[in-house]
Scaffold this active site. Structure first.
Site, short mmCIF file in Angstrom:
data_model
loop_
_atom_site.label_atom_id
_atom_site.label_comp_id
_atom_site.label_asym_id
_atom_site.label_seq_id
_atom_site.Cartn_x
_atom_site.Cartn_y
_atom_site.Cartn_z
N TRP A 268 -38.61 75.09 3.34
CA TRP A 268 -39.97 75.37 4.15
C TRP A 268 -39.65 76.64 4.54
O TRP A 268 -38.84 76.65 5.32
CB TRP A 268 -40.27 74.01 4.79
CG TRP A 268 -41.31 74.14 5.51
CD1 TRP A 268 -41.81 74.96 6.72
CD2 TRP A 268 -42.52 73.31 5.33
NE1 TRP A 268 -43.19 74.74 6.90
CE2 TRP A 268 -43.70 73.88 6.20
CE3 TRP A 268 -42.69 72.40 4.21
CZ2 TRP A 268 -44.92 73.19 6.12
CZ3 TRP A 268 -44.34 71.88 4.22
CH2 TRP A 268 -45.29 72.21 5.32
N HIS B 6 -75.07 63.99 32.86
CA HIS B 6 -76.08 64.70 31.81
C HIS B 6 -76.60 63.65 30.79
O HIS B 6 -77.05 64.54 29.87
CB HIS B 6 -75.86 65.94 31.57
CG HIS B 6 -75.44 66.85 32.82
ND1 HIS B 6 -76.57 67.55 33.39
CD2 HIS B 6 -74.49 67.00 33.82
CE1 HIS B 6 -76.24 68.34 34.36
NE2 HIS B 6 -74.98 67.93 34.61
N ASN C 68 -30.85 73.99 6.92
CA ASN C 68 -31.79 73.73 7.45
C ASN C 68 -31.69 74.18 9.03
O ASN C 68 -30.84 73.60 9.76
CB ASN C 68 -32.02 72.24 7.27
CG ASN C 68 -33.40 71.90 7.87
OD1 ASN C 68 -34.31 72.47 8.23
ND2 ASN C 68 -33.57 70.57 8.06
N GLY C 69 -33.03 74.82 9.39
CA GLY C 69 -33.08 75.11 10.90
C GLY C 69 -33.16 76.71 10.97
O GLY C 69 -34.03 77.18 10.17
N LYS D 146 -56.26 64.34 3.82
CA LYS D 146 -55.28 65.30 4.48
C LYS D 146 -55.81 66.51 4.48
O LYS D 146 -55.94 67.41 5.52
CB LYS D 146 -53.88 65.28 3.97
CG LYS D 146 -52.84 65.93 4.88
CD LYS D 146 -52.84 65.01 6.30
CE LYS D 146 -51.80 66.03 7.24
NZ LYS D 146 -52.07 65.34 8.70
N GLU E 80 -59.82 65.26 20.90
CA GLU E 80 -58.95 64.96 19.96
C GLU E 80 -58.52 63.46 20.23
O GLU E 80 -58.16 62.87 19.05
CB GLU E 80 -57.49 65.91 20.41
CG GLU E 80 -56.40 65.53 19.40
CD GLU E 80 -56.70 65.56 17.87
OE1 GLU E 80 -55.84 65.30 17.17
OE2 GLU E 80 -57.59 66.33 17.57
N CYS F 25 -37.06 71.90 5.70
CA CYS F 25 -36.17 71.95 4.54
C CYS F 25 -35.48 70.61 4.49
O CYS F 25 -35.41 69.76 5.37
CB CYS F 25 -35.25 73.01 4.93
SG CYS F 25 -35.74 74.58 5.18
N LYS G 265 -58.96 60.70 17.11
CA LYS G 265 -57.89 59.98 16.57
C LYS G 265 -58.24 58.49 16.44
O LYS G 265 -58.13 57.87 15.49
CB LYS G 265 -56.47 60.02 17.25
CG LYS G 265 -55.64 61.38 17.28
CD LYS G 265 -55.14 61.66 15.99
CE LYS G 265 -55.51 62.36 15.15
NZ LYS G 265 -56.32 63.77 15.07
N GLU H 7 -60.64 58.21 13.44
CA GLU H 7 -60.12 58.08 12.18
C GLU H 7 -59.42 57.12 11.78
O GLU H 7 -59.47 56.64 10.59
CB GLU H 7 -59.04 59.39 12.35
CG GLU H 7 -59.88 60.89 12.34
CD GLU H 7 -58.84 61.72 12.36
OE1 GLU H 7 -58.86 62.82 11.88
OE2 GLU H 7 -57.69 61.73 13.18
N ARG I 199 -40.78 65.96 2.91
CA ARG I 199 -40.83 66.62 3.91
C ARG I 199 -41.41 68.13 3.98
O ARG I 199 -41.41 68.73 4.87
CB ARG I 199 -39.11 67.01 4.12
CG ARG I 199 -38.50 65.61 4.35
CD ARG I 199 -36.80 65.96 4.49
NE ARG I 199 -36.41 66.97 5.41
CZ ARG I 199 -36.13 66.68 6.60
NH1 ARG I 199 -36.02 65.28 7.10
NH2 ARG I 199 -35.41 67.53 7.52
#
Length: 602
Positions: free
Chosen positions: A75, A501, A99-100, A597, A478, A2, A482, A485, A27
């Site tokens: 949000w 192997h 917010n929270g 994205k 991952e 938020c 990264k 990318e 945000r």
């Protein structure tokens, strides 16, 4: 996450609020609203969707002359994106934006309802304004606000206006950001970040946790634990883009650093003593489940692979992990005792959405792990758990990955509780460990500087191996993703035990191996695999809490006792390594070539 904006002064308040909220669009949000208190009258407006919708609703509204104003972009965390759930939330004569997450809102709400208070939203935030007005019955406004804040548990940035004291905005902050600023014209400004204040405020105070107080024309009073404190004003940044990045060089860097705080939001309200609480899912939803299929793409697929280890180990349930783009065309056998879990940061990933439709058509129970409420995947799934990571601007995912893994770990424990697959001591230990994740994700500045220096040695060669075992194999995948990318260097993730192997044929001095070597899980096995690579002249970068003499480069980790804490700590390290290599190569970290994205087409 938020966004909050507030203002006290003479200028056109509607325009300041709308422009400020526009600066906070980065945000993320699904609804917006504002309220203006002027001449002891409050006007308020809310709209679902883009800020343009709120702007259209307020096009005939004027708010010149002295007054107060608050604005909010939401949000969703509790309650769907609707106008009723949008902020500001109203009492009889007061309005609040928040917010929270208020962890004890259900307890407070029940107490207020027993006193005859009516609630109109599904949110946790509405409880604040009603509690304030209840306290106002026997206290002065600031005392009532102070008592309200003392009753809240959780994270909050709060702005409250009331006809009971029409010259002031009351504010409070804990665990989420809130800034208050001023200028030479006695105007007062509030915001979640610097960006809306650039060009308006001259000096700002970055409020500390548990700070609260009030502001009126030309005056700001800040308290903490009932003691007034002197505001620590600082000059304001002059660049809006820099303000959005909050001082970091790139959005990706900012998002790596904020993983510690957003993980706290992922956890918040979901742990209650030795129990896991998932408000959005009834316990009987898991009745009859004998198997779990995870389905995802890219980084979310790596989160799913990690989860498969956790669910089989903790929940004792058979799992499968599917790449959504392959699953769609393999004519899968779908059994109705299978829980189909889809994972997507955006909730719009095309292949994952189509796989979800297949599962729905086959009559399976479906659950989404997602960051964006009201997205296509969320709307289609039977149930949803939101990661609460906030918008992720960098194309290469960071905080979305760690919050997905964290939330799936929490879910595995919930199912373990329901099915009785963990003894009490182990369960308590796991839950206590979850509370330490924000610490494990906190970036060590000295470590970051070391990675920055090391990165200059990894700009050539013919490729990278990232290797690990167990949950560190998905992390190796991952880490390699990264690096690919954003650096455009070739990298592959492998199970450490698979080197002989085939892949070890590539080993030479120009092959860089990033070895994930946690002390808490299969250390000796990984050590043996790394020694085999080193014997063939591969260049070794070892990540471990245990000294490893044959490593060409070594990053010493903290040595957490639980594998998941080592997992999260190493997640940050491989993210920073990719970032710094990309920076040295001169690449666009936030917008790497050929990537989007959200992959919304096949």
């Amino acid at each position: 996450m938020c966004g909050i904006v507030g203002y006290i002064g003479e200028r056109e308040k509607k325009e300041f609020i709308l422009n400020g909220l526009k600066e906070l669009e980065y945000r993320g949000y699904d609804s917006a609203g504002l309220a203006v208190l002027k001449d002891n009258e409050i006007s308020y407006y809310k709209a679902v969707g883009k800020l343009e919708n709120l702007k259209e609703k307020t096009k005939d509204f004027k708010s010149e002359g002295f007054g107060l104003a608050i604005g909010h972009t939401r949000w969703a965390t509790h309650g769907k994106p609707t106008e009723l759930n949008a902020h500001p939330h109203l009492g009889e004569f007061s309005y609040v934006i928040h917010n929270g997450i208020i962890e004890n809102y259900q307890e407070l709400k029940k107490e207020l309802q027993e006193k005859g208070v009516n609630f109109i939203s599904q949110t946790d935030s509405e409880v604040i304004v009603h509690l304030f007005e209840e306290n106002l019955k026997d206290k002065e406004p600031f005392e009532a606000f102070q008592k309200t804040i003392e009753s809240l548990k959780g994270a909050y940035a709060i702005l409250l206006i009331t006809k009971a004291d029409p010259q002031k905005i009351f504010f409070a902050k804990n665990l989420v950001p809130l800034i208050v600023g001023k200028n030479d014209e006695d105007e007062i400004f509030f915001s979640s970040s610097d960006a809306p204040l650039v060009g308006f405020a001259k000096e700002v105070v970055y409020l500390n946790d548990l700070d609260y107080g009030y502001a009126k024309r030309g005056e700001i009073k800040i308290f903490n634990h009932n003691q007034e404190k002197k505001p620590n004003f600082k000059p304001l940044s002059i660049s809006k883009l820099s303000a959005q990045k909050e001082g970091y060089r790139f959005f990706m860097e900012k998002e790596i650093y904020e993983q510690s705080s957003v993980s706290s939001e992922t956890i918040m309200g979901r742990i209650n003593g030795d129990d896991i609480v998932l408000d959005d899912i009834e316990d009987n939803f898991f009745d009859g489940i004998r198997e779990i299929t995870f389905c995802a793409c890219g980084t979310s697929y790596h989160a799913a692979l990690t989860a498969s280890y956790l669910f089989e180990r903790v929940s004792k349930v058979k799992t499968k992990v599917e790449i959504a783009s392959e699953f769609r065309y393999k004519e899968p056998l779908l059994e109705k005792d299978t829980l189909f879990i889809v994972i997507s940061q955006s909730g719009e990933t095309a292949d994952t959405l189509q796989a979800l439709k297949m599962a729905k058509n086959a009559g399976l129970k479906t659950l989404a792990i997602c960051n964006v409420d009201n997205s296509s995947i969320v709307r289609l799934s039977d149930k949803t758990l939101l990661t609460r990571a906030g918008i992720e601007k960098g194309v290469a995912s960071t905080k979305a990955f760690t919050t997905q893994v964290l939330l799936l770990w929490i879910l595995s424990l919930k199912m373990a509780i329901l099915w009785g697959t963990l003894d009490k001591d182990r369960l308590i230990s796991e839950i206590e460990t979850i509370s330490k994740v924000p610490t494990a994700l906190k970036v060590d500045e000295k470590l970051h500087e070391k990675i920055r220096r090391l990165s200059k040695r990894y700009l050539h060669g013919h490729g990278f191996f990232f290797i690990g075992r167990d949950i560190f194999f998905p992390l190796a995948l991952e880490g390699a993703l990264k690096l690919k990318e954003i650096s455009y260097l070739h990298a592959e993730g492998y199970p450490a035990g698979e080197m002989k192997h085939g892949p070890i044929a590539l080993a030479d001095s120009e092959l860089f191996t990033v070895a994930l070597m946690p002390k808490s899980l299969l250390y000796d096995k990984v050590k043996s695999n790394v020694e085999e690579l080193s014997a063939r002249d591969a260049t070794i970068l070892a990540l471990s809490p245990l000294e490893f003499e044959i490593a060409d480069d070594f990053i010493k980790t903290k040595g957490y006792e639980h594998p998941m804490l080592e997992f999260f700590e190493m997640s940050v390290i491989v993210q920073l390594l990719s970032l710094e290599i990309s920076v040295r190569l001169g690449n666009d970290v936030d917008m790497p070539r050929n990537l989007a994205k959200s992959v919304t087409v096949e």
